[in-house]
Motif scaffolding. Structure first.
Motif, mmCIF file in Angstrom:
data_model
loop_
_atom_site.group_PDB
_atom_site.id
_atom_site.type_symbol
_atom_site.label_atom_id
_atom_site.label_comp_id
_atom_site.label_asym_id
_atom_site.label_seq_id
_atom_site.Cartn_x
_atom_site.Cartn_y
_atom_site.Cartn_z
ATOM 1 N N ILE A 37 127.679 -44.553 -53.229
ATOM 2 C CA ILE A 37 126.952 -43.277 -53.227
ATOM 3 C C ILE A 37 127.626 -42.285 -52.286
ATOM 4 O O ILE A 37 127.617 -41.076 -52.524
ATOM 5 C CB ILE A 37 125.459 -43.485 -52.903
ATOM 6 N N ASN A 38 128.238 -42.780 -51.230
ATOM 7 C CA ASN A 38 128.944 -41.877 -50.325
ATOM 8 C C ASN A 38 130.149 -41.238 -51.015
ATOM 9 O O ASN A 38 130.425 -40.052 -50.829
ATOM 10 C CB ASN A 38 129.400 -42.612 -49.067
ATOM 11 N N ARG A 39 130.855 -42.026 -51.819
ATOM 12 C CA ARG A 39 131.996 -41.476 -52.564
ATOM 13 C C ARG A 39 131.530 -40.425 -53.551
ATOM 14 O O ARG A 39 132.152 -39.380 -53.717
ATOM 15 C CB ARG A 39 132.720 -42.604 -53.316
ATOM 16 N N TYR A 40 130.385 -40.716 -54.197
ATOM 17 C CA TYR A 40 129.807 -39.767 -55.153
ATOM 18 C C TYR A 40 129.458 -38.459 -54.445
ATOM 19 O O TYR A 40 129.742 -37.356 -54.929
ATOM 20 C CB TYR A 40 128.577 -40.410 -55.808
ATOM 21 N N ALA A 41 128.862 -38.572 -53.250
ATOM 22 C CA ALA A 41 128.500 -37.373 -52.492
ATOM 23 C C ALA A 41 129.747 -36.579 -52.106
ATOM 24 O O ALA A 41 129.770 -35.346 -52.189
ATOM 25 C CB ALA A 41 127.719 -37.760 -51.243
ATOM 26 N N GLU A 42 130.786 -37.296 -51.732
ATOM 27 C CA GLU A 42 132.044 -36.631 -51.382
ATOM 28 C C GLU A 42 132.618 -35.877 -52.579
ATOM 29 O O GLU A 42 133.087 -34.748 -52.459
ATOM 30 C CB GLU A 42 133.080 -37.687 -50.974
ATOM 31 N N LEU A 43 132.523 -36.534 -53.730
ATOM 32 C CA LEU A 43 133.039 -35.922 -54.967
ATOM 33 C C LEU A 43 132.325 -34.593 -55.235
ATOM 34 O O LEU A 43 132.947 -33.592 -55.575
ATOM 35 C CB LEU A 43 132.796 -36.896 -56.122
ATOM 36 N N LEU A 44 131.001 -34.592 -55.030
ATOM 37 C CA LEU A 44 130.232 -33.362 -55.259
ATOM 38 C C LEU A 44 130.698 -32.245 -54.324
ATOM 39 O O LEU A 44 130.678 -31.074 -54.688
ATOM 40 C CB LEU A 44 128.739 -33.608 -55.028
ATOM 41 N N HIS A 45 131.116 -32.632 -53.118
ATOM 42 C CA HIS A 45 131.512 -31.621 -52.148
ATOM 43 C C HIS A 45 133.008 -31.313 -52.199
ATOM 44 O O HIS A 45 133.490 -30.494 -51.422
ATOM 45 C CB HIS A 45 131.137 -32.069 -50.728
ATOM 46 N N ALA A 46 133.723 -31.977 -53.115
ATOM 47 C CA ALA A 46 135.182 -31.858 -53.129
ATOM 48 C C ALA A 46 135.633 -30.415 -53.351
ATOM 49 O O ALA A 46 136.598 -29.958 -52.758
ATOM 50 C CB ALA A 46 135.764 -32.782 -54.183
ATOM 51 N N SER A 47 134.942 -29.704 -54.250
ATOM 52 C CA SER A 47 135.378 -28.337 -54.531
ATOM 53 C C SER A 47 134.279 -27.350 -54.163
ATOM 54 O O SER A 47 133.303 -27.193 -54.894
ATOM 55 C CB SER A 47 135.737 -28.219 -56.022
ATOM 56 N N PRO A 48 134.410 -26.668 -53.024
ATOM 57 C CA PRO A 48 133.365 -25.718 -52.628
ATOM 58 C C PRO A 48 133.033 -24.677 -53.691
ATOM 59 O O PRO A 48 131.848 -24.384 -53.904
ATOM 60 C CB PRO A 48 133.921 -25.083 -51.359
ATOM 61 N N PRO A 49 134.007 -24.101 -54.422
ATOM 62 C CA PRO A 49 133.605 -23.125 -55.444
ATOM 63 C C PRO A 49 132.688 -23.737 -56.496
ATOM 64 O O PRO A 49 131.685 -23.144 -56.888
ATOM 65 C CB PRO A 49 134.928 -22.690 -56.083
ATOM 66 N N MET A 50 133.009 -24.964 -56.928
ATOM 67 C CA MET A 50 132.161 -25.636 -57.924
ATOM 68 C C MET A 50 130.785 -25.901 -57.349
ATOM 69 O O MET A 50 129.761 -25.662 -57.990
ATOM 70 C CB MET A 50 132.791 -26.978 -58.314
ATOM 71 N N LEU A 51 130.767 -26.410 -56.137
ATOM 72 C CA LEU A 51 129.504 -26.750 -55.487
ATOM 73 C C LEU A 51 128.613 -25.517 -55.397
ATOM 74 O O LEU A 51 127.441 -25.550 -55.754
ATOM 75 C CB LEU A 51 129.784 -27.315 -54.098
ATOM 76 N N TRP A 52 129.221 -24.409 -54.955
ATOM 77 C CA TRP A 52 128.410 -23.202 -54.779
ATOM 78 C C TRP A 52 127.994 -22.569 -56.098
ATOM 79 O O TRP A 52 126.915 -22.006 -56.203
ATOM 80 C CB TRP A 52 129.119 -22.211 -53.850
ATOM 81 N N THR A 53 128.861 -22.694 -57.110
ATOM 82 C CA THR A 53 128.447 -22.204 -58.432
ATOM 83 C C THR A 53 127.200 -22.955 -58.879
ATOM 84 O O THR A 53 126.202 -22.357 -59.300
ATOM 85 C CB THR A 53 129.572 -22.416 -59.474
ATOM 86 N N ALA A 54 127.244 -24.282 -58.766
ATOM 87 C CA ALA A 54 126.095 -25.080 -59.190
ATOM 88 C C ALA A 54 124.866 -24.710 -58.376
ATOM 89 O O ALA A 54 123.775 -24.515 -58.925
ATOM 90 C CB ALA A 54 126.409 -26.565 -59.038
ATOM 91 N N ARG A 55 125.043 -24.580 -57.064
ATOM 92 C CA ARG A 55 123.889 -24.254 -56.221
ATOM 93 C C ARG A 55 123.283 -22.898 -56.585
ATOM 94 O O ARG A 55 122.073 -22.744 -56.619
ATOM 95 C CB ARG A 55 124.316 -24.218 -54.746
ATOM 96 N N ILE A 56 124.176 -21.927 -56.865
ATOM 97 C CA ILE A 56 123.667 -20.586 -57.185
ATOM 98 C C ILE A 56 122.944 -20.595 -58.536
ATOM 99 O O ILE A 56 121.866 -20.015 -58.676
ATOM 100 C CB ILE A 56 124.808 -19.545 -57.128
ATOM 101 N N VAL A 57 123.530 -21.304 -59.511
ATOM 102 C CA VAL A 57 122.862 -21.383 -60.817
ATOM 103 C C VAL A 57 121.462 -21.984 -60.649
ATOM 104 O O VAL A 57 120.464 -21.461 -61.167
ATOM 105 C CB VAL A 57 123.691 -22.226 -61.815
ATOM 106 N N LEU A 58 121.382 -23.061 -59.877
ATOM 107 C CA LEU A 58 120.080 -23.712 -59.687
ATOM 108 C C LEU A 58 119.110 -22.795 -58.948
ATOM 109 O O LEU A 58 117.941 -22.684 -59.314
ATOM 110 C CB LEU A 58 120.243 -25.026 -58.920
ATOM 111 N N LEU A 59 119.621 -22.128 -57.925
ATOM 112 C CA LEU A 59 118.754 -21.248 -57.141
ATOM 113 C C LEU A 59 118.217 -20.110 -58.007
ATOM 114 O O LEU A 59 117.023 -19.802 -57.987
ATOM 115 C CB LEU A 59 119.521 -20.693 -55.940
#
Ligand code: HEM
Ligand code: FES
Lengths: 227, 253
Positions: A52-74
């Motif tokens: 699960i830690n590797r999975y969490a790291e994967l989610l944070h690997a690309s800040p632009p992707m992470l923030w796009t997803a967060r903004i869409v959800l928000l």
């Protein structure tokens, strides 16, 4: 009241039918997210904290992707809440004098409590982000310099009140989706005498699977299956 | 049989109203609900009291004029039945019944159990029509209508416009009515030229009347005397959404 003139520029946002489309589309985005989120969370059962830690790291690997997803959800959450609030105001105005006696033939508990389950889920989402993203409720566990998701989850769910709130919120999510996952089809115009009963079953099944899946994690921590 | 009735009495649209208790003896099980009220009204008149106002016309369940709440259910406990077709054999001696008018901002009370439902007429006027040429009647079978379409249309056309859907809806929405009217014409070839405008205008008019939105609770469907289903509401949404995409609209007036 006279027949109304249709003004195109403001029209879409003005009718309740359009607002329900907003609710349905944002609801589907959030539902999609929940499926992905549960699938990721279930990695906690792999027996290996690294999974699960590797999975969490994967989610944070690309800040632009992470923030796009967060903004869409928000944005989806905000639109969902705005539409819910506007519709609720409309409904409050619609019956100024109530009934002395009123039966609830045909509706169900889940459909009648959307306006309660929704806001409590919203509070839960804020709490959840403060808890496991920001670490403001229980300090996050660290593995060296990296956040240790596995142990952060366990530390949190060992606190009975935290687990209890998670479980309560997921029961309400189950109710919200029991009605919402079927209702959203109706809102965008999908209904058929043959398929609507199947859609209702789909809604009940997914509402249940998601709730049981999420609830299993605090329960497993509390009874010591995950440690 | 003997019944206790609690009935909403309100002298006119602006007067305050209240529930008033009446005892009715010698109710025959063969009476319809409205006949039972007629009997009560006879007695009230003889006593010099104001009889209870309620609407009715055909008394055979086809005109949509009657309607009020019986113990919190529009048209009373029997499914797919208007209150004029509800017979007293469905009640028993000693029952206590609460009768209230339809309650929606769009339906102001005129007197007692009678409400003003002209909001529904204005929704129909906004788009519930088809344009045809006057003059010689067209040949009956000139426009083929597929059987399934005809069935969907006829099922929706069964709506008698009684307003029970709006009265029962927890949100105070008449979507079942508006959906039925949009479906009735919108699925037929004759209804195509106005299809988009019909959906846009009727939905807008319903909103204008203060009728609220559909949460898909299903209480309307449970009390509709004509058994109209939520499917018409989905169809209304579908026609409305499509109209939003494809209709260029009109210049503002
Ligand atoms: C964030 C706080 C939330 C609030 C305040 C909220 C509120 C509501 C309300 C009041 C309704 C009913 C609208 C009606 O009466 O017709 C609704 C519908 C719905 N909600 Fe939420 N909700 C929230 C979160 C969520 C979440 C997390 C999901 C995730 C899947 C979700 C999915 C849905 C769906 C699918 C519908 C049905 C939409 C429709 O009928 O077209 N909601 N929500
Ligand atoms: S009086 Fe005509 S439907 Fe009841």
């Amino acid at each position: 009241m006279s027949a109304i003139a249709i003004n195109r520029t403001t029209f879409f946002c003005r009718t309740p039918v359009a607002k329900k489309v907003v609710m349905a589309v944002t609801g589907v985005i959030l539902f999609g997210y929940l499926i992905g989120h549960l699938a990721g969370n279930l990695l906690i059962y792999s027996g290996n904290p690294a999974a699960i830690n590797r999975y969490a790291e994967l989610l944070h690997a690309s800040p632009p992707m992470l923030w796009t997803a967060r903004i869409v959800l928000l944005v989806a959450v905000i639109l969902h809440i705005i539409a819910a609030a506007q519709l609720w105001l409309l409904k409050r105005r619609a019956r100024p004098v109530g009934y002395c006696r009123k039966e609830e033939t045909g509706s169900n508990y889940a459909s009648r409590t959307m306006i309660w389950s929704g806001p409590i889920i919203a509070l839960f989402v804020i709490f959840h982000v403060l808890h496991l993203t920001a670490g403001k409720i229980v300090p996050l566990a660290m593995a060296g310099h990296e956040p240790d998701v596995y142990h952060s989850v366990i530390d949190g769910f060992r606190v009975p009140m935290i687990s209890a709130f998670y479980i309560l919120a997921m029961v309400l999510l189950c109710l919200h989706l029991y009605h919402g996952l079927w209702s959203m089809f109706q809102s965008v115009g999908v209904s058929h005498p043959r398929y609507t009963p199947l859609l209702k079953r789909f809604a009940a099944t997914f509402a249940f699977i998601l709730a049981i899946g999420f609830i299993s994690i605090p329960v497993s921590v509390m009874i010591g299956i995950i440690r | 049989m003997k019944l206790t009735l609690h009935i909403w009495r309100q002298a006119n649209s602006t007067a305050p109203g209240r529930m008033v208790k009446y005892e009715v003896d010698d109710v025959s099980e063969h009476m319809s609900f409205l006949e039972m009220l007629d009997v009560l009204n006879e007695k009230l008149t003889l006593k010099g009291e104001d009889p209870i106002a309620f609407d009715s016309d055909c008394r055979e369940g086809i005109c949509g004029t009657c309607g009020f709440m019986v113990n919190g259910v529009a048209h009373g406990p029997l499914p797919k039945t208007t209150v004029c077709q509800l017979h007293m054999r469905h009640f028993k001696d000693g029952d206590v019944l609460y009768l209230e008018p339809w309650r929606t901002r769009a339906f102001p009370v005129i007197k007692d159990l009678a409400v003003d439902r002209s909001a529904l007429d204005r929704i129909v006027a906004a788009g519930g029509f088809v344009s045809i040429d006057t003059g010689a009647a067209p040949d009956a079978n000139a426009i083929p209508v597929p059987k399934e379409r005809a069935e969907i249309s006829m099922d929706a056309a069964a709506c008698i416009g009684c307003g029970a859907c709006a009265a029962m809806c927890p949100n105070g929405s008449a979507s079942l009515f508006t959906g039925a009217k949009i479906t009735h014409l919108g699925v037929l070839p004759q209804g195509q030229p106005e299809r988009n405008e019909r959906a846009l205008r009727m939905v807008a008019q319903a909103t204008e009347e203060g009728l609220s939105y559909c949460s898909n609770h299903g209480e309307c469907e449970a009390v509709c005397p004509k058994g109209i289903t939520l499917e018409v509401i989905a169809r209304m949404n579908r026609h409305y959404i499509k109209a939003e995409w494809v209709d260029r609209g009109q210049p503002a007036e």
